[in-house]
Motif scaffolding. Structure first.
Motif, short mmCIF file in Angstrom:
data_model
loop_
_atom_site.label_atom_id
_atom_site.label_comp_id
_atom_site.label_asym_id
_atom_site.label_seq_id
_atom_site.Cartn_x
_atom_site.Cartn_y
_atom_site.Cartn_z
N ASN A 93 22.72 41.53 36.89
CA ASN A 93 22.55 40.60 38.01
C ASN A 93 23.78 39.71 38.25
O ASN A 93 23.65 38.61 38.82
N GLU A 94 24.94 40.17 37.82
CA GLU A 94 26.18 39.43 38.06
C GLU A 94 27.20 40.34 38.74
O GLU A 94 27.15 41.56 38.60
N ASN A 95 28.12 39.73 39.46
CA ASN A 95 29.19 40.47 40.13
C ASN A 95 30.46 40.45 39.29
O ASN A 95 30.76 39.47 38.63
N THR A 96 31.18 41.53 39.33
CA THR A 96 32.51 41.56 38.74
C THR A 96 33.42 40.60 39.51
O THR A 96 33.29 40.46 40.73
N GLY A 97 34.32 39.93 38.81
CA GLY A 97 35.25 39.01 39.45
C GLY A 97 36.07 39.70 40.53
O GLY A 97 36.34 40.90 40.45
N GLN A 98 36.47 38.93 41.53
CA GLN A 98 37.30 39.47 42.60
C GLN A 98 38.44 38.52 42.90
O GLN A 98 38.30 37.29 42.76
N ALA A 99 39.57 39.09 43.29
CA ALA A 99 40.73 38.30 43.70
C ALA A 99 41.18 38.77 45.07
O ALA A 99 41.39 39.97 45.29
N TYR A 100 41.32 37.85 46.00
CA TYR A 100 41.74 38.17 47.36
C TYR A 100 43.22 37.83 47.48
O TYR A 100 43.62 36.67 47.36
N ILE A 101 44.04 38.87 47.67
CA ILE A 101 45.49 38.73 47.62
C ILE A 101 46.07 38.84 49.02
O ILE A 101 45.92 39.88 49.69
N LEU A 102 46.72 37.78 49.48
CA LEU A 102 47.43 37.79 50.75
C LEU A 102 48.88 38.17 50.44
O LEU A 102 49.66 37.36 49.93
N LEU A 103 49.21 39.42 50.70
CA LEU A 103 50.53 39.96 50.35
C LEU A 103 51.44 39.93 51.58
O LEU A 103 51.20 40.64 52.55
N GLN A 104 52.47 39.08 51.51
CA GLN A 104 53.39 38.95 52.64
C GLN A 104 54.44 40.05 52.62
O GLN A 104 54.70 40.66 51.59
N SER A 105 55.06 40.27 53.77
CA SER A 105 56.07 41.34 53.88
C SER A 105 57.26 41.08 52.98
O SER A 105 57.99 42.01 52.63
N SER A 106 57.46 39.82 52.57
CA SER A 106 58.56 39.47 51.66
C SER A 106 58.29 39.94 50.23
O SER A 106 59.19 39.93 49.40
N GLY A 107 57.04 40.33 49.95
CA GLY A 107 56.65 40.70 48.59
C GLY A 107 55.97 39.57 47.85
O GLY A 107 55.36 39.79 46.80
N GLN A 108 56.07 38.34 48.36
CA GLN A 108 55.38 37.20 47.74
C GLN A 108 53.90 37.25 48.08
O GLN A 108 53.49 37.83 49.08
N ASN A 109 53.10 36.62 47.23
CA ASN A 109 51.66 36.67 47.46
C ASN A 109 51.00 35.33 47.23
O ASN A 109 51.52 34.47 46.53
N SER A 110 49.84 35.15 47.84
CA SER A 110 48.96 34.02 47.58
C SER A 110 47.61 34.62 47.20
O SER A 110 47.16 35.59 47.83
N ILE A 111 46.96 34.04 46.18
CA ILE A 111 45.76 34.67 45.62
C ILE A 111 44.63 33.66 45.53
O ILE A 111 44.82 32.53 45.08
N VAL A 112 43.45 34.07 45.99
CA VAL A 112 42.23 33.28 45.83
C VAL A 112 41.28 34.08 44.94
O VAL A 112 40.95 35.22 45.26
N VAL A 113 40.86 33.47 43.83
CA VAL A 113 40.04 34.18 42.84
C VAL A 113 38.60 33.67 42.86
O VAL A 113 38.37 32.46 42.89
N SER A 114 37.67 34.60 42.85
CA SER A 114 36.25 34.28 42.64
C SER A 114 35.87 34.82 41.27
O SER A 114 35.76 36.04 41.07
N GLY A 115 35.68 33.92 40.31
CA GLY A 115 35.55 34.32 38.91
C GLY A 115 34.34 35.18 38.57
O GLY A 115 34.42 36.09 37.77
#
Length: 313
Positions: A93-115
């Motif tokens: 009854n639990e979900n595996t963690g997920q990370a939402y990755i905003l990957l820019q064309s420069s190769g840099q990223n911003s990440i929002v994690v749901s534990g």
């Protein structure tokens, strides 16, 4: 200690949801992705465990998955990469963690994690994993699982003469005095170091001051990663400090660069830390390979690939 180096990784397992974009949206702005959504196995704990394994060490993973469509896939992936999963719990009854990755064309990223399931790793689960902690040369943890579980793993590690390694990311709120006293090696990036010490790294002196902050808390070895500026290290046991240059390449995706570095580093590091600089250099080569591929686990190089790059350099 075992003849073959053994590492226990206490950490997170996340399914990465990757959104490729030109650049980050401004407040209130709606943008389109450049490509379809893609999915990849990730999580700092999982990434670091796979990096250790692909670079020739015996690895055990300690963490939690959900009993969902990702949980079983994740366990099979770890096993395929020669990671021991006996102490990876799939929680009903639990979900595996997920990370939402905003990957820019420069190769840099911003990440929002749901534990999700990662948040439910308990001290009791850590105690149940004593057989692998007891037989490990290094016990490695990050901040994507509960602080109490990390502290318990380090207490057990110290009681069994294992070295403890903390990657303090992402930085969380908490009192870390006890954890610092149990930590042999700390590996923050410059942003994490600033958040923990209050010292903005701008030059050699602020690097030394940052390292001294951790040394005063009881941490023996401080390794601060600085991106394209390389890696700074300080060992209070022999008063050695230094900088190891990075291997700058065109980055496609930096998501697993730090995790690849840490796993590769520990795969090479002697129990006595006597080869610290050469282990960092090896890890820099590994990280430079990882950023040239898309995804987290998929981008982590093998020992053969790293050694081949070193020979060509």
């Amino acid at each position: 200690m075992m003849t073959k180096k053994s590492i226990a990784v206490v950490g997170s397992l996340n399914m990465d949801v990757i959104l490729q974009i030109m650049e980050l949206p401004e407040a209130g702005e709606t943008i389109q992705t450049q490509k379809s959504i893609s999915y990849a196995f990730g999580g700092k704990g999982s990434n670091q465990a796979v990096s250790c394994a692909r670079n020739g060490t015996q690895v055990s993973m300690i963490g939690c998955l959900g009993q969902d469509r990702y949980g079983e896939q994740f366990e099979k992936m770890l096993q395929k990469n020669n990671v021991d999963t006996r102490f990876v719990k799939q929680l009903a009854n639990e979900n595996t963690g997920q990370a939402y990755i905003l990957l820019q064309s420069s190769g840099q990223n911003s990440i929002v994690v749901s534990g999700e399931a990662n948040r439910l790793l308990t001290t009791e689960m850590i105690q149940d994993s004593l057989p692998v902690i007891r037989d490990s040369d290094f016990v490695l943890a990050q901040f994507e699982v509960p602080l109490a579980a990390i502290e318990e793993s380090f207490v057990l590690a110290r009681a069994n003469q294992s070295k403890t390694v903390l990657n303090p990311g992402p930085v969380i709120e908490g009192d870390f005095e006890h954890l610092y006293s149990l930590t042999d090696i700390i590996i923050p990036n410059e942003t994490e170091s600033e958040k923990l010490t209050g010292i903005k790294i701008i030059d050699d002196q602020t690097l030394r001051d940052s390292a001294e902050f951790f040394h005063q808390k009881g941490v023996k070895v401080v390794i601060i990663t600085l991106g394209e500026l390389g890696v700074y290290y300080s060992n209070s046991e022999n008063n050695q400090t230094g900088n190891v240059e990075a291997h700058v390449v065109k980055a496609i995706d930096t998501t697993a660069a730090g995790d690849t570095f840490i796993g590769a580093l520990l795969s090479q590091l002697d129990f006595s830390f006597s080869n610290l600089e050469s282990a960092i250099s090896y890890a820099n080569f590994a990280s430079s390979l990882a950023v040239q591929k898309l995804g987290a686990v998929d981008s982590i190089p093998t020992e053969e690939e790293v050694k081949s790059k070193i020979k060509k350099s």
